[in-house]
Design an enzyme around this catalytic site. Structure first.
Site: not given
Length: 554
Positions: A163, A51, A113-114, A468
């Site tokens: 959802k 993602e 969940f999630q 760096m």
């Protein structure tokens, strides 16, 4: 007619002119992905490896075009994986809409969940964000999100959609997108006249140009303005390409790794005109010694930026292009011959340079890329030494040709951004400049590049170290190289081949020239792994907190 929420999302995206989205599916975004499947002839979906890659690709798409970049993810970890990309876009004022699935309304707040509160998490790194809890609000919210992302000072907007909302049915009617108009109501004649008087009385005017020039499309106006008042122009990292670096008035980049001409110019000028620039700490360094002889005139679309980091005597708030169009006919033609001669003397004496010889060096690599591409490539970068070499040794003459994470300094940004930029501008060529440390972070996006045959040329400046950080450890930490050696895998050639991408391993100048020429000619995905010395430095350099004209040259 009634359609479900997922289809409403598709219709709103099409309304807004979206042709490509980047994302990764998951449980709470399934309805959205089902609608994408049914509408694949209308919207192109690019499946990334992660993602975060999707968010960076949407960002790169936006930077390359000026349009809104769109990314989609599911709830929970899918949404949190977007956070770094959203923050990157926020810091650099990039228009993006991130759409996340969320658990159904009945499960919100129950540690389902999630489930995460992604709106709460991203509150401080978005221009605005929404949780759409009712289907009746979905289309209106998406339209607002696109408008907010583009209007005024651009930025990312997140829309979190449960959802059950994507499954619910509701009436949909097409609406013409609201026009994005430049901010002009804050441009006052009084402030314009103050600016004109300051310019008339200046003997050593100097322009500091930032990303706002590119965001407003004001590159032609900036050129006309600078030529009329005979003012040298230095650019912030985000402003590269907003003023042609081949022009006699260009002094190049300003700041910690800026040119001597830029840093000395801002130190000795008597009028500093900052346009679409936010006076970042990497530009200003010691604020008490920055532009000590200058009156500062600040032009910006965001009033919160005026005087935030450096006090400004005068300001004009509004769209940079509109302001310059009003100023150009009002200011007199000026010569400033002695001032320009002084600037030119610094340009001649202190050019970006290096000892070449036969060794493969990063500066040679960037010079050769510029020569072979004739300055016509879109350059994307990761973050680190290679980013600065790309900024210093490639001459940018057009806006939206240098794509890099500035404010957040996001390692792992560039591979996803190169995908987005190349897909956004298929007729152009994208060359991605990476360090081995940054490239490791999101090299999984090679599978995206290979699958979609995105013809990005990835040039890895491989010095087997976090370059760096090592440079700072050398200069300021008595060479205590704590956890910066990357003397480990992977073998980038084998890695590229595992994904089906052609790769070259180069150690000499001739090998690089030949490899890049072949890659440029064949128009296919390529990785060029360039072995360079781990003690290469980015110079010039201003030590953190030092005066901007206290420049380390050697």
């Amino acid at each position: 007619m009634k359609i479900n929420g997922a289809q409403i999302i598709i219709e709103c995206l099409v309304e807004q002119g979206v042709d490509t989205v980047f994302g990764y599916p998951g449980g709470q975004a399934l309805n959205i992905y089902d609608a994408l499947y049914k509408n694949s002839d209308r919207i192109n979906h690019i499946l990334t490896a992660h993602e975060q890659g999707a968010s960076h690709a949407a960002d790169g798409y936006a930077r390359a075009t000026g349009k809104v970049g769109v990314c989609i993810a599911t709830s929970g970890p899918g949404a949190t994986n977007l956070v770094t990309g959203i923050a990157t876009a926020y810091m650099d004022s990039i228009p993006m809409v991130a759409i996340t699935g969320q658990v159904p309304n009945s499960l919100i707040g129950k540690d389902s969940f999630q489930e995460v509160d992604i709106a709460g998490i991203t509150m401080c790194i978005t221009k605005h964000n929404y949780i759409v809890k009712e289907i009746k609000d979905l289309a209106k919210t998406l339209r607002e999100a696109f408008y907010i992302a583009q209007s005024g000072r651009p930025g990312p907007v997140l829309v979190d959609i449960p959802k059950d909302v994507t499954a619910a049915l509701y009436d949909y009617q097409y609406e013409v997108p609201k026009s994005i108009l430049p901010v002009t109501e804050t441009i006052h004649e009084k402030n314009l006249q103050i600016a004109v008087d300051l310019i008339k009385n200046a003997e050593r005017p100097f322009i500091y140009s930032g990303g706002g020039i590119i965001a407003s499309g004001a590159q032609k106006e900036l050129l006309q303005f600078a030529e009329k008042i005979s003012a040298p122009v230095a650019t912030a990292l985000m402003g590269l390409g907003g003023f042609p670096e081949t022009h006699p008035l260009s002094t190049g980049m300003i700041g910690m790794h800026g040119s001597v001409a830029s840093n000395k110019g801002v130190t000795e000028c008597d009028l500093l005109i900052a346009i679409g620039a936010r006076f970042s700490d990497r530009v200003v360094s010691d604020v008490n010694k920055f532009a000590p002889h200058a009156t500062i005139l600040q032009i910006d679309v965001d009033p919160a930026e005026v005087g935030k980091n450096v006090p400004a005597l005068a300001s004009i708030i509004g769209d940079a292009r509109e302001i310059l169009n009003k100023l150009i006919p009002l200011v007199p033609k000026q010569e400033n011959k002695e001032w320009l001669e002084k600037i030119q003397s610094w340009r001649d004496k202190f050019k970006y340079t290096y000892q070449s010889g036969d060794t493969l060096r990063p500066q040679f690599i960037m010079n050769n890329i510029y020569d072979q591409t004739q300055g016509e490539a879109i350059i994307t970068t990761e973050v680190g030494q290679h980013q600065m070499w790309a900024a210093q040794f490639y001459k940018y003459t057009k806006p939206r040709t240098f794509i890099s994470s500035g404010g957040l300094g996001t390692m792992g940004y560039g591979t996803g951004a190169s995908i987005g930029a190349q897909i956004a501008r298929p007729d152009e060529r994208v060359v991605h400049i990476a360090g081995d440390g940054s490239f490791r972070m999101n090299c999984n996006e090679l599978c995206t590049i290979a699958h979609y045959n995105v013809p990005v040329i990835i040039v890895i400046m491989n010095n087997t170290t976090l370059g760096m950080v090592r440079q700072w450890q050398t200069s300021f930490y008595d060479k205590r190289y704590s956890q910066t050696d990357l003397d480990r895998g992977p073998d980038f050639i084998l890695l590229a081949k595992a994904y089906g991408v052609k790769a070259y391993d180069v150690t000499t100048q001739d090998e690089f020239v030949n490899a890049f020429e072949e890659a440029w000619t064949n128009r296919e995905p390529v990785v060029i792994n360039c072995h360079i010395d781990k003690d290469e430095k980015v110079l010039p350099m201003v030590a953190p907190g030092a005066a901007i004209d206290n420049i380390i040259l050697d």
